[in-house]
Design a protein around this motif. Sequence first.
Motif, PDB file in Angstrom:
ATOM      1  N   MET A  82      12.902  -0.783 -21.576  1.00 10.95           N
ATOM      2  CA  MET A  82      12.471   0.498 -21.184  1.00 10.95           C
ATOM      3  C   MET A  82      13.092   1.320 -22.522  1.00 10.95           C
ATOM      4  O   MET A  82      14.145   1.262 -21.878  1.00 10.95           O
ATOM      5  N   THR A  83      12.297   2.321 -23.199  1.00 16.89           N
ATOM      6  CA  THR A  83      13.200   3.023 -23.973  1.00 16.89           C
ATOM      7  C   THR A  83      13.051   4.520 -22.926  1.00 16.89           C
ATOM      8  O   THR A  83      13.439   4.735 -21.497  1.00 16.89           O
ATOM      9  N   GLU A  84      14.833   4.821 -23.590  1.00 13.75           N
ATOM     10  CA  GLU A  84      15.375   6.280 -22.565  1.00 13.75           C
ATOM     11  C   GLU A  84      13.615   7.675 -22.339  1.00 13.75           C
ATOM     12  O   GLU A  84      13.082   7.932 -23.173  1.00 13.75           O
ATOM     13  N   THR A  85      13.933   7.917 -20.956  1.00 14.41           N
ATOM     14  CA  THR A  85      13.212   9.034 -20.734  1.00 14.41           C
ATOM     15  C   THR A  85      13.985  10.139 -20.525  1.00 14.41           C
ATOM     16  O   THR A  85      14.878  10.283 -19.972  1.00 14.41           O
ATOM     17  N   ALA A  86      13.315  11.129 -19.923  1.00 16.40           N
ATOM     18  CA  ALA A  86      14.099  12.315 -19.267  1.00 16.40           C
ATOM     19  C   ALA A  86      14.580  11.941 -18.107  1.00 16.40           C
ATOM     20  O   ALA A  86      14.349  12.944 -17.636  1.00 16.40           O
ATOM     21  N   HIS A  87      14.110  11.330 -17.626  1.00 19.49           N
ATOM     22  CA  HIS A  87      14.015  11.118 -16.294  1.00 19.49           C
ATOM     23  C   HIS A  87      14.504   9.699 -15.697  1.00 19.49           C
ATOM     24  O   HIS A  87      14.227   8.200 -16.366  1.00 19.49           O
ATOM     25  N   VAL A  88      14.884   9.082 -14.746  1.00 20.88           N
ATOM     26  CA  VAL A  88      15.654   7.862 -13.929  1.00 20.88           C
ATOM     27  C   VAL A  88      14.665   7.243 -12.563  1.00 20.88           C
ATOM     28  O   VAL A  88      14.227   8.411 -11.790  1.00 20.88           O
ATOM     29  N   CYS A  89      13.911   6.362 -12.836  1.00 15.50           N
ATOM     30  CA  CYS A  89      13.107   6.107 -11.424  1.00 15.50           C
ATOM     31  C   CYS A  89      14.013   5.078 -10.647  1.00 15.50           C
ATOM     32  O   CYS A  89      14.400   4.626 -11.491  1.00 15.50           O
ATOM     33  N   ARG A  90      13.782   5.428  -9.469  1.00  9.69           N
ATOM     34  CA  ARG A  90      14.375   3.772  -8.471  1.00  9.69           C
ATOM     35  C   ARG A  90      12.538   4.153  -7.672  1.00  9.69           C
ATOM     36  O   ARG A  90      12.545   5.214  -7.352  1.00  9.69           O
ATOM     37  N   ALA A  91      12.177   2.351  -7.325  1.00 11.93           N
ATOM     38  CA  ALA A  91      10.763   2.351  -6.646  1.00 11.93           C
ATOM     39  C   ALA A  91      11.127   1.198  -6.144  1.00 11.93           C
ATOM     40  O   ALA A  91      11.999   0.278  -5.665  1.00 11.93           O
ATOM     41  N   TYR A  92      10.249   1.454  -4.358  1.00 12.79           N
ATOM     42  CA  TYR A  92      10.906   0.360  -3.613  1.00 12.79           C
ATOM     43  C   TYR A  92       9.502   0.468  -2.928  1.00 12.79           C
ATOM     44  O   TYR A  92       8.277   1.248  -2.918  1.00 12.79           O
ATOM     45  N   ALA A  93       9.371  -1.373  -2.562  1.00  9.14           N
ATOM     46  CA  ALA A  93       8.206  -1.829  -1.859  1.00  9.14           C
ATOM     47  C   ALA A  93       8.689  -1.747  -0.822  1.00  9.14           C
ATOM     48  O   ALA A  93       9.433  -2.308  -0.526  1.00  9.14           O
ATOM     49  N   VAL A  94       7.321  -1.330   0.163  1.00 12.87           N
ATOM     50  CA  VAL A  94       7.870  -0.728   2.000  1.00 12.87           C
ATOM     51  C   VAL A  94       7.087  -1.393   2.197  1.00 12.87           C
ATOM     52  O   VAL A  94       5.622  -1.302   2.407  1.00 12.87           O
ATOM     53  N   THR A  95       7.067  -2.426   3.369  1.00 16.57           N
ATOM     54  CA  THR A  95       6.086  -3.201   3.802  1.00 16.57           C
ATOM     55  C   THR A  95       6.425  -2.526   6.023  1.00 16.57           C
ATOM     56  O   THR A  95       8.238  -2.446   6.091  1.00 16.57           O
ATOM     57  N   GLY A  96       5.786  -2.905   6.675  1.00 18.84           N
ATOM     58  CA  GLY A  96       6.300  -2.702   8.070  1.00 18.84           C
ATOM     59  C   GLY A  96       5.621  -1.448   9.065  1.00 18.84           C
ATOM     60  O   GLY A  96       5.487  -0.547   8.490  1.00 18.84           O
ATOM     61  N   GLY A  97       6.428  -0.425   9.472  1.00 19.67           N
ATOM     62  CA  GLY A  97       6.052   0.451  10.733  1.00 19.67           C
ATOM     63  C   GLY A  97       7.289   1.687   9.567  1.00 19.67           C
ATOM     64  O   GLY A  97       7.812   2.512  10.195  1.00 19.67           O
ATOM     65  N   LEU A  98       6.460   2.155   7.945  1.00 19.80           N
ATOM     66  CA  LEU A  98       6.364   3.253   7.966  1.00 19.80           C
ATOM     67  C   LEU A  98       6.377   4.596   8.029  1.00 19.80           C
ATOM     68  O   LEU A  98       5.179   4.544   8.114  1.00 19.80           O
ATOM     69  N   ASP A  99       7.147   5.734   8.974  1.00 20.13           N
ATOM     70  CA  ASP A  99       6.368   6.497   9.233  1.00 20.13           C
ATOM     71  C   ASP A  99       6.833   7.806   8.398  1.00 20.13           C
ATOM     72  O   ASP A  99       7.712   8.777   7.898  1.00 20.13           O
ATOM     73  N   THR A 100       4.967   7.785   7.505  1.00 10.83           N
ATOM     74  CA  THR A 100       4.996   8.789   6.178  1.00 10.83           C
ATOM     75  C   THR A 100       5.764  10.016   6.600  1.00 10.83           C
ATOM     76  O   THR A 100       6.222  10.994   5.600  1.00 10.83           O
ATOM     77  N   ARG A 101       5.161  10.689   7.887  1.00  5.07           N
ATOM     78  CA  ARG A 101       5.179  12.466   7.730  1.00  5.07           C
ATOM     79  C   ARG A 101       7.241  12.593   8.197  1.00  5.07           C
ATOM     80  O   ARG A 101       7.546  13.089   8.364  1.00  5.07           O
ATOM     81  N   ALA A 102       7.240  11.192   8.526  1.00  2.00           N
ATOM     82  CA  ALA A 102       9.372  11.258   8.937  1.00  2.00           C
ATOM     83  C   ALA A 102       9.805  11.430   7.047  1.00  2.00           C
ATOM     84  O   ALA A 102      10.975  11.982   7.185  1.00  2.00           O
ATOM     85  N   LEU A 103       9.354  10.546   6.687  1.00  2.00           N
ATOM     86  CA  LEU A 103       9.426  10.208   5.468  1.00  2.00           C
ATOM     87  C   LEU A 103       9.577  11.915   4.989  1.00  2.00           C
ATOM     88  O   LEU A 103      10.294  12.864   3.972  1.00  2.00           O
ATOM     89  N   ARG A 104       8.138  12.332   4.552  1.00  2.00           N
ATOM     90  CA  ARG A 104       9.198  13.773   3.824  1.00  2.00           C
ATOM     91  C   ARG A 104       9.342  14.391   4.813  1.00  2.00           C
ATOM     92  O   ARG A 104      10.103  15.755   4.057  1.00  2.00           O
TER      93      ARG A 104
END
Length: 899
Positions: free
Chosen positions: A1-23
Amino acid sequence: MTETAHVCRAYAVTGGLDTRALRAAWGETTDGLRSRTGLPIGRDGGPFGFTDLGGVADPGPRETAERLWADPLALSFPGTGGPAARLVLARPAGGGHLVMLAVNRAFPAACSPATLIEDLGAAYGVVAGGGSGDPSDVDLTWGPGLTGPLERFCSAEGVTPHEVLLAAYAELLGRHGGGEGPLVGMLAPAGARPVVRVDRSGRPSFRELVRRTAASTRTEAGPGTGPTGPTGEGEHRGRTFAEALFTVEEPTEPVLRLPGARVRRIRSEDAPSEANPILTVRGSAASSLTGRLEYRTTPLDTGAAAGLADQLRTLLGAALADPDAPVDTLDPETPGQTRAAVRDADLTGVGGWSGKPVHHHVRAMAHATPDAPAVVDGAGVLTYGELRARAERITRALHGLGAGEDSTVAIRLPNGPDQAAALLGVFDAGAHAVCLGTGHTGERGRTLLAGMRPRCLVLDAGPDDAPLLAWYRGELGGRVLDPGSPGDVPVDPGSPAPGPGGPDPTAVAGRWAYVAYTSGSTGRPKGIPQTHRTLAQFTEWFAGEFGIGPGARVAQWAAPGYDAGLVELFATLGSGATLYPVPDRIRAHPEKLAQWLATERITHFQTVPSFARKLLTAIGDGAGGRLPSLGHLLLAGEALTGDLARELREALPGARLINLYGATETILATWHEVGDPGPGTVPIGRPIPGRRVLVLDAHDRPCPAGVTGRIVVCGPHVTPGYVDGEAPGDAFRPLAGGTGAGEGTPGITSGPCYRSGDLGRRRWDGLLEFKGREDSRIKLLGSRLELTDVETVLAADASVVECAVAARTGPDGLVGRLVAYVVPRGVPDGEPAASPSVLRAGLRRWFGKALPPVSFVMLSDLPRNAGGKVDRRGLADLTPIRAGHHTARPSSTDTHPQT
């Protein structure tokens, strides 16, 4: 992956994710950065943003992440002047969530991904109210008892702790897979081979296994290799996935924790999400190693990840303590765990019987309540007193014909009052019974009679029976008794009818009560006797556990000749309930049967799962309504899928749903009351009292939890053996001593046992799972495959009513392909609703990109034997729906994963 202007971290989430709580947690996280950065903080714009992409077309979190990695504009980073950080939430089409953090490289270290991820997890835990976490994702620590020996072993062998852990990990997964070591995807420092198969061949020591592992991982990868590319390994060349994953991370690598949900890091070089399990190791020194194990199994088996982690620690400890022992002798469970599991599987000391055989119970009921209804059929009601009188007349007639103690009496009668009276009469006469199906008039009937040579044949003879009766009288010198007119035969005046007390029950406990004939795996009839003790013990338990007593209305659905029919009869009549034989004309017709169950207000009904599915359709179409009187639905004879169990529970909310397992050699062995079924196959549960049910390996050692082995049933209620000189083979071979489950294992005695030929595993919660038969476990393209696994996945498709899968061999005798016989749901104008392409896609989603060649044959129905089970030998002779023989072959690079 080439150098970009940003660093990314990605996560797959299953189960009981509370999206309002995440925001909200993201807002709390960015607010907390004010003092560290001096930047103006904005909730949904400015330096820190939150983007909810909603649903996306990509099939899964990994594909969504790859698209965003390839499209920086999607993250709202027009350049270095863009936001400091942005949290992106998406809902891929394949389910679950993607949480992706992007941090601009131009901003201070206080905005590093590690800082933001730790703060986000802590804030989410507060906002969402904590949570217990996901049991399929557990922390893994080693403790000083392992780190010291690990460090010394690594120093002596010149290997890394990661290579030692990988060897132990692969050995453990090989045990669970039942064959070779799995293909393990490696996400490790540069220079390590990205996909390896640890060589477990030849029974190596652990020391040798580690050396092989180190040699494999240090081999430089060729072009295009990796977790998603070819491995170049002989028969596995072209394999396109890793079955398991071994990840090495630095201790500084951030970990996102969202209590109540399962979170898995996604990287651009990751193996596909189908990899399972996933072991992540953090650190490099033995003294500082930690880890995390993800193990996805059925939702109800919540101890799987913790159990596998514990087994890995135990196996590693045993290996380091004795590295020169053959690795397959090292136990991933402690001796205490093994003894506890064997004790839990042993119920031979509980559930004793009253000491009275079944006919004594029925006679006592007739004496106490002679006017109570015993059997109800189309001819009317037969009371207990009338049933007893009929049985006494038959007993006298049998004595007059010379049938007495230890004699064989064949009964060829349909389910009903005459059959019930005949059985009681035979038992009272001291003889044992063989029930034949009413259709046994041809060669099979002659074969059975020639083998057992009964003293008497009891039947209501019709015109079609004349050739059989002539042969029986002429060739065998047999006598015939019509139960409707037993007075027509000579009666021995010295044979009084049994009184209320009857003969001494202890004198008949060990005598045969009946012989049941099954087709056996070769198709040759196989006689299986059972004693009065076993029949009485089981029916007493059956009636007590399932509430059969006065007022209960029990259907007798099992065909004559099957032990299930005898259980239905004597569990009912021995407890004062009423037996309702299912009329032959409606037995195989689900719509008529559903209406009959409702009209007769049946409380207990036993059948096989495949017929229950048809009955479910009839109930859904309005036949019989919702059967409000049905309190117990008992299923046996076939594997019960979670989907069918769930539909039955929804359609019959007032009924207990019971899954029964066992062979005629033991009547039954285990039972399970179905609660909230998950996907896959419903467990067969725990042993029935009086039986010990073990899962053993090839050396008769108890298999650890999660490992598939051979189901062996032990105890006093195993059949004494086959009759007619039928060679039992290894079926009743005693358990091995020494380190096996026989006399050498503390707390275990050997005694009678039956090797069922079935495969099973002990789940992490202690319940047993049925995993098919040894003769249904095949090897295809170098990998093991359970045909029942393929059937389970196909049956889960909404367009499939039922299915059966068979293996087909080529001229070389090796299995080359599979044939799936499918009954589709709804066949308008003769065109199957289920298409091979859709079914194939479902198999691919389950098995990954590796799938054996499969042909699909669409049928209007599956053939069945008299017991209601699928007649697998008759599948190939059926005519498909229209031109419904659809073939779907994968490319030549496809293979099947190790099982």
